[in-house]
Design a protein around this motif. Sequence first.
Motif, short mmCIF file in Angstrom:
data_model
loop_
_atom_site.label_atom_id
_atom_site.label_comp_id
_atom_site.label_asym_id
_atom_site.label_seq_id
_atom_site.Cartn_x
_atom_site.Cartn_y
_atom_site.Cartn_z
N PRO A 225 0.95 7.39 -24.61
CA PRO A 225 1.71 6.65 -23.60
C PRO A 225 1.05 6.63 -22.23
CG PRO A 225 2.76 8.76 -24.09
CD PRO A 225 1.69 8.57 -25.11
N LEU A 226 0.38 7.72 -21.84
CA LEU A 226 -0.25 7.74 -20.53
C LEU A 226 -1.39 6.74 -20.45
CD1 LEU A 226 -0.35 8.95 -17.74
CD2 LEU A 226 -1.82 10.77 -18.62
N LEU A 227 -2.20 6.66 -21.49
CA LEU A 227 -3.30 5.70 -21.51
C LEU A 227 -2.76 4.27 -21.58
CD1 LEU A 227 -6.30 5.13 -21.60
CD2 LEU A 227 -6.25 5.48 -24.08
N PHE A 228 -1.73 4.05 -22.41
CA PHE A 228 -1.17 2.70 -22.57
C PHE A 228 -0.57 2.21 -21.25
CE2 PHE A 228 2.34 -0.19 -23.48
CZ PHE A 228 1.77 -1.08 -24.38
N PHE A 229 0.36 2.98 -20.69
CA PHE A 229 1.02 2.53 -19.46
C PHE A 229 0.10 2.68 -18.25
CE2 PHE A 229 4.71 3.31 -22.19
CZ PHE A 229 5.44 2.16 -21.96
N GLY A 230 -0.85 3.63 -18.30
CA GLY A 230 -1.82 3.75 -17.21
C GLY A 230 -2.72 2.54 -17.13
N THR A 231 -3.14 2.04 -18.29
CA THR A 231 -3.96 0.82 -18.31
C THR A 231 -3.18 -0.37 -17.76
OG1 THR A 231 -5.16 1.63 -20.25
CG2 THR A 231 -5.28 -0.74 -19.79
N LEU A 232 -1.90 -0.47 -18.17
CA LEU A 232 -1.04 -1.54 -17.64
C LEU A 232 -0.89 -1.41 -16.12
CD1 LEU A 232 0.83 -3.94 -18.22
CD2 LEU A 232 2.67 -2.30 -18.64
N ALA A 233 -0.75 -0.17 -15.64
CA ALA A 233 -0.59 0.07 -14.21
C ALA A 233 -1.84 -0.36 -13.44
CB ALA A 233 -0.29 1.54 -13.95
N VAL A 234 -3.00 -0.02 -13.96
CA VAL A 234 -4.25 -0.40 -13.30
C VAL A 234 -4.38 -1.91 -13.22
CG1 VAL A 234 -6.77 -0.37 -13.51
CG2 VAL A 234 -5.46 1.73 -13.87
N LEU A 235 -4.06 -2.60 -14.32
CA LEU A 235 -4.13 -4.07 -14.31
C LEU A 235 -3.18 -4.66 -13.26
CD1 LEU A 235 -4.30 -4.82 -18.15
CD2 LEU A 235 -6.15 -4.99 -16.48
N CYS A 236 -1.97 -4.12 -13.19
CA CYS A 236 -1.00 -4.63 -12.21
C CYS A 236 -1.46 -4.37 -10.78
CB CYS A 236 0.37 -3.97 -12.45
SG CYS A 236 1.20 -4.54 -13.93
N VAL A 237 -2.03 -3.20 -10.54
CA VAL A 237 -2.51 -2.88 -9.19
C VAL A 237 -3.67 -3.81 -8.80
CG1 VAL A 237 -3.69 -1.13 -7.81
CG2 VAL A 237 -1.72 -0.51 -9.20
N LEU A 238 -4.57 -4.07 -9.74
CA LEU A 238 -5.68 -4.98 -9.45
C LEU A 238 -5.17 -6.39 -9.13
CD1 LEU A 238 -8.29 -3.89 -12.16
CD2 LEU A 238 -8.35 -3.44 -9.69
N LEU A 239 -4.18 -6.85 -9.90
CA LEU A 239 -3.60 -8.16 -9.60
C LEU A 239 -2.90 -8.15 -8.24
CD1 LEU A 239 -2.13 -9.05 -13.11
CD2 LEU A 239 -4.00 -10.22 -11.94
N SER A 240 -2.23 -7.05 -7.95
CA SER A 240 -1.55 -6.93 -6.65
C SER A 240 -2.56 -6.99 -5.51
CB SER A 240 -0.77 -5.62 -6.60
OG SER A 240 -0.21 -5.43 -5.31
N LEU A 241 -3.69 -6.28 -5.68
CA LEU A 241 -4.71 -6.30 -4.63
C LEU A 241 -5.32 -7.70 -4.49
CD1 LEU A 241 -6.53 -2.92 -5.37
CD2 LEU A 241 -5.00 -3.45 -3.45
N GLY A 242 -5.48 -8.39 -5.62
CA GLY A 242 -6.04 -9.73 -5.56
C GLY A 242 -5.15 -10.70 -4.82
N PHE A 243 -3.87 -10.73 -5.18
CA PHE A 243 -2.95 -11.63 -4.48
C PHE A 243 -2.73 -11.17 -3.04
CE2 PHE A 243 -1.56 -12.58 -8.91
CZ PHE A 243 -1.78 -13.94 -8.87
N GLY A 244 -2.68 -9.85 -2.85
CA GLY A 244 -2.49 -9.34 -1.49
C GLY A 244 -3.64 -9.67 -0.57
N ALA A 245 -4.86 -9.67 -1.12
CA ALA A 245 -6.03 -10.00 -0.30
C ALA A 245 -5.95 -11.43 0.22
CB ALA A 245 -7.30 -9.81 -1.13
N ILE A 246 -5.40 -12.32 -0.60
CA ILE A 246 -5.24 -13.71 -0.16
C ILE A 246 -4.30 -13.78 1.04
CG2 ILE A 246 -4.38 -15.99 -0.83
CD1 ILE A 246 -5.19 -15.30 -3.72
N VAL A 247 -3.18 -13.06 0.95
CA VAL A 247 -2.19 -13.08 2.04
C VAL A 247 -2.76 -12.44 3.30
CG1 VAL A 247 0.09 -12.29 2.74
CG2 VAL A 247 -0.29 -13.06 0.40
#
Length: 309
Positions: A225-247
């Motif tokens: 579970p840590l690897l599964f949800f950790g991978t999902l968390a990293v992907l979400c954070v990267l997307l957040s940084l990408g959209f946030g950088a635009i703003v």
Amino acid sequence: MRIAVLIPCHNEAPTVQKVVADFRQALPEADVWVFDNASADATAHLAAQAGAHVRHVLAKGKGNAVRAMFRDVDADIYVMVDGDDTYPASAVRSLIEDVAEGRADMVVGTRLESHENASFRRFHGVGNRLVRGCISALFGHPVRDVLSGYRVFSRRFVKSMPVLSRGFEIETEMTVFALANGFVLSERTIDYGTRPDGSESKLHTYRDGIRVLKTILFLFKDMRPLLFFGTLAVLCVLLSLGFGAIVIHEFARTGLVTHPSTAVLAVAFALVGVVSMATGLILDTVNRRSNEIQRLITDQVLAQRRPSA
């Protein structure tokens, strides 16, 4: 050591007698059990005539039959083989060797290196390679044949494994369970044959293939579970940084936020990432405690068995 040969069968009347006879000859000291899985033909009757102990499993599905086998049969070494006469009984002693000498908890008879041209239906070989590639990548352990129905187990493995699958995904569950829980898995090459005339495969290429892939995904989530949800968390954070950088870039350039939806999306991804990481940490802790309890119970069961052995 007590050895049990376990044969799950569904409508295998053309072959079951031969399979029972072959294993009684190759392994005369073993008890041969046939678990008849709601057959509509004479499988059970023919198996009994050949000298096997017969049990009936009314719930359809190979996984249901395996659950009954593991629950009802008591032995030190378990041999599981399909009743379709495609696996050689002559290889059983070489498969047993690693378990009997304590070098492995599960030995798999691998088919992909030595088989006849007609042994696999179209796409079955490709599907097997896809499944083993997924498992090798997710669990970091190379496997050669995930879907083989010819296996030998230690008593510890059998009494530890909670069988959850209902159908042909059971072999995948066994492999993943062994890799995720520290059991030693070994593989030995066997000669894989073809079904004789009158015998038909019960495996549905696409339906059961999808079930197997779903089983891998859900078992990975449950056991890592840590690897599964950790991978999902990293992907979400990267997307957040990408959209946030635009703003942020827009605000730094103009002093305005003209795309509030992008800002909201960035925050949403960040929140999902935090929640995913927290979920992974919590489930990983629960999973560890659950595994500890399961192993303690298994050790107690095995300890109670030893004095009477």
